[in-house]
Design an enzyme around this catalytic site. Structure first.
Site, PDB file in Angstrom:
ATOM      1  CG  HIS A 105     -10.824 -71.877  44.378  1.00  0.00           C
ATOM      2  ND1 HIS A 105     -11.806 -71.363  43.551  1.00  0.00           N
ATOM      3  CD2 HIS A 105     -10.628 -70.956  45.358  1.00  0.00           C
ATOM      4  CE1 HIS A 105     -12.173 -70.175  44.020  1.00  0.00           C
ATOM      5  NE2 HIS A 105     -11.474 -69.913  45.108  1.00  0.00           N
ATOM      6  N   GLY A 126     -16.739 -63.706  45.250  1.00  0.00           N
ATOM      7  CA  GLY A 126     -16.769 -62.667  44.223  1.00  0.00           C
ATOM      8  C   GLY A 126     -18.100 -61.955  44.102  1.00  0.00           C
ATOM      9  CB  SER A 134     -17.607 -61.427  49.513  1.00  0.00           C
ATOM     10  OG  SER A 134     -17.978 -61.734  48.184  1.00  0.00           O
ATOM     11  CD  GLU A 154     -12.616 -70.106  49.077  1.00  0.00           C
ATOM     12  OE1 GLU A 154     -11.972 -69.123  49.455  1.00  0.00           O
ATOM     13  OE2 GLU A 154     -12.607 -70.494  47.891  1.00  0.00           O
ATOM     14  CD  GLU A 166     -12.768 -68.478  41.264  1.00  0.00           C
ATOM     15  OE1 GLU A 166     -11.535 -68.387  41.155  1.00  0.00           O
ATOM     16  OE2 GLU A 166     -13.461 -67.639  41.872  1.00  0.00           O
ATOM     17  N   GLY A 202      -9.880 -63.475  48.275  1.00  0.00           N
ATOM     18  CA  GLY A 202      -9.691 -63.303  46.839  1.00  0.00           C
ATOM     19  C   GLY A 202      -9.445 -61.847  46.495  1.00  0.00           C
ATOM     20  N   GLY A 203     -10.456 -61.180  45.954  1.00  0.00           N
ATOM     21  CA  GLY A 203     -10.322 -59.823  45.430  1.00  0.00           C
ATOM     22  C   GLY A 203      -9.623 -58.849  46.375  1.00  0.00           C
ATOM     23  CG  ASN A 213      -7.041 -67.832  45.349  1.00  0.00           C
ATOM     24  OD1 ASN A 213      -6.176 -67.784  44.465  1.00  0.00           O
ATOM     25  ND2 ASN A 213      -8.196 -68.478  45.180  1.00  0.00           N
ATOM     26  CD1 TRP A 214      -2.946 -62.570  45.822  1.00  0.00           C
ATOM     27  CD2 TRP A 214      -1.094 -62.539  44.559  1.00  0.00           C
ATOM     28  NE1 TRP A 214      -1.923 -62.046  46.575  1.00  0.00           N
ATOM     29  CE2 TRP A 214      -0.776 -62.015  45.830  1.00  0.00           C
ATOM     30  CE3 TRP A 214      -0.086 -62.619  43.591  1.00  0.00           C
ATOM     31  CZ2 TRP A 214       0.505 -61.568  46.158  1.00  0.00           C
ATOM     32  CZ3 TRP A 214       1.186 -62.176  43.921  1.00  0.00           C
ATOM     33  CH2 TRP A 214       1.482 -61.653  45.200  1.00  0.00           C
ATOM     34  CE  LYS A 215     -10.694 -66.003  43.795  1.00  0.00           C
ATOM     35  NZ  LYS A 215     -12.146 -65.993  43.808  1.00  0.00           N
TER      36      LYS A 215
HETATM   37  P1  13P Z   1     -13.361 -63.296  46.886  1.00  0.00           P
HETATM   38  O1  13P Z   1     -12.702 -62.899  48.196  1.00  0.00           O
HETATM   39  O2  13P Z   1     -12.947 -62.447  45.730  1.00  0.00           O
HETATM   40  O3  13P Z   1     -14.839 -63.452  47.052  1.00  0.00           O
HETATM   41  O4  13P Z   1     -12.790 -64.764  46.556  1.00  0.00           O
HETATM   42  C1  13P Z   1     -12.780 -65.734  47.556  1.00  0.00           C
HETATM   43  C2  13P Z   1     -12.036 -66.886  47.064  1.00  0.00           C
HETATM   44  O5  13P Z   1     -12.434 -67.556  46.123  1.00  0.00           O
HETATM   45  C3  13P Z   1     -10.764 -67.194  47.733  1.00  0.00           C
HETATM   46  O6  13P Z   1     -10.268 -68.427  47.319  1.00  0.00           O
END
Ligand code: 13P
Length: 268
Positions: free
Chosen positions: A108, A192, A230, A186, A110, A251-252, A24-26
């Site tokens: 999600h 994050g 994470s 999640e 966010e 994510g990251g 998930n590149w956000k």
């Molecule tokens: P991180 O891996 O950056 O913690 O993000 C997880 C996430 O929200 C994947 O959707």
């Protein structure tokens, strides 16, 4: 039901849940060439054992789809609206994603946070996507305060009941043996933060999640459940071996090609 010889039909083979690792590149990367390079780096990572997917920002979906053409990498939107079209500034509809992406993430934390989505709204988004023939990665998970108050199970139960439970069952079942729904657990506090949940915490939450799916008439044992929060090359072993975990929503770490590759390898 009987078959043409009047004999009972053969039993379905035991369901084998797909193992999935999705980046998930956000709202990243900032430049298109980086996005297409990242997508190309994901090609060839998948295997018979694990399916790989990427979820770029909406603006990068079409160029990324072009650079993934002919590969086995699945492409996902990060969110979708429940209406097909209309006066919904800033939104993308499910029919718009069809032909570009294979599916979409919904729910999600966010998006729940920034757009005020509640479980009912996430359910409408998921239903719209499934009705259009898209696959859905349905996110849920508790906040730190909820966990500290001992409410993790209750929050998961509510999110399943009021979210997934509100979706027509025939939309949720696998189609021709191909998964349509995956759930991503999640926990908000792990996203994050650099501090993932432990394998034991994840397994416990996923067991609750699968039991709750059963209560709303969905066969939890047939649904792939991913962990997100994470996940990194150094932490992935904790989840790849944990009970009930079928993959990761990353994510990251999915923004670094080498790290994402190492995470996929852990699930092979
Ligand atoms: P991180 O891996 O950056 O913690 O993000 C997880 C996430 O929200 C994947 O959707």
């Amino acid at each position: 039901m009987t078959n043409y010889r009047g004999a009972p039909p053969p039993e379905d083979p035991p369901h084998r849940r797909s193992r999935l690792v999705i980046g998930n590149w956000k709202m990243n990367p900032a430049q298109l060439p980086e996005a297409t390079a990242l997508a190309r780096a994901a090609t060839g990572l998948g295997s018979a054992a694990v399916t790989v997917g990427v979820a770029p920002p909406a603006a990068w979906l079409i160029p990324v789809a072009d650079s993934l053409r002919g590969s086995d990498v699945l492409l996902f939107g990060q969110d979708v609206h429940w209406e097909e079209k209309g006066a919904f500034t800033g939104q993308v509809s499910a029919p718009m994603l069809v032909g570009v992406a294979n599916g979409t993430i919904v729910g999600h934390s966010e998006v729940r946070r920034d757009q005020g989505d509640d479980d009912a709204r996430v359910a409408r988004k998921a239903a719209a996507a499934l009705r259009s023939g898209l696959r859905v990665v349905y996110c849920l998970g508790e906040s730190l305060e909820e966990r500290q108050r001992g409410e993790t199970d209750a929050v998961i139960a509510r999110q399943v009941r009021e979210g997934l439970g509100a979706i027509e069952k025939d939309l949720l079942s696998a189609l021709d043996g191909t998964w349509r729904l995956a759930v991503a657990y999640e926990p908000i506090w792990a996203i994050g933060s650099g501090v993932p949940a432990s394998g034991a915490q994840v397994s416990e939450a996923i067991a609750t999640l699968r039991a709750e799916l059963g209560r709303v008439g969905v066969d939890g044992e047939a649904v792939s459940v991913l962990y997100g929060g994470s996940v990194s090359a150094s932490s992935v072993a904790e989840f790849a071996g944990a009970d009930g975990v079928d993959g990761a929503l990353v994510g990251g770490a999915s923004l670094k090609a080498d790290e994402f590759a190492a995470i996929v390898r852990a699930f092979r």
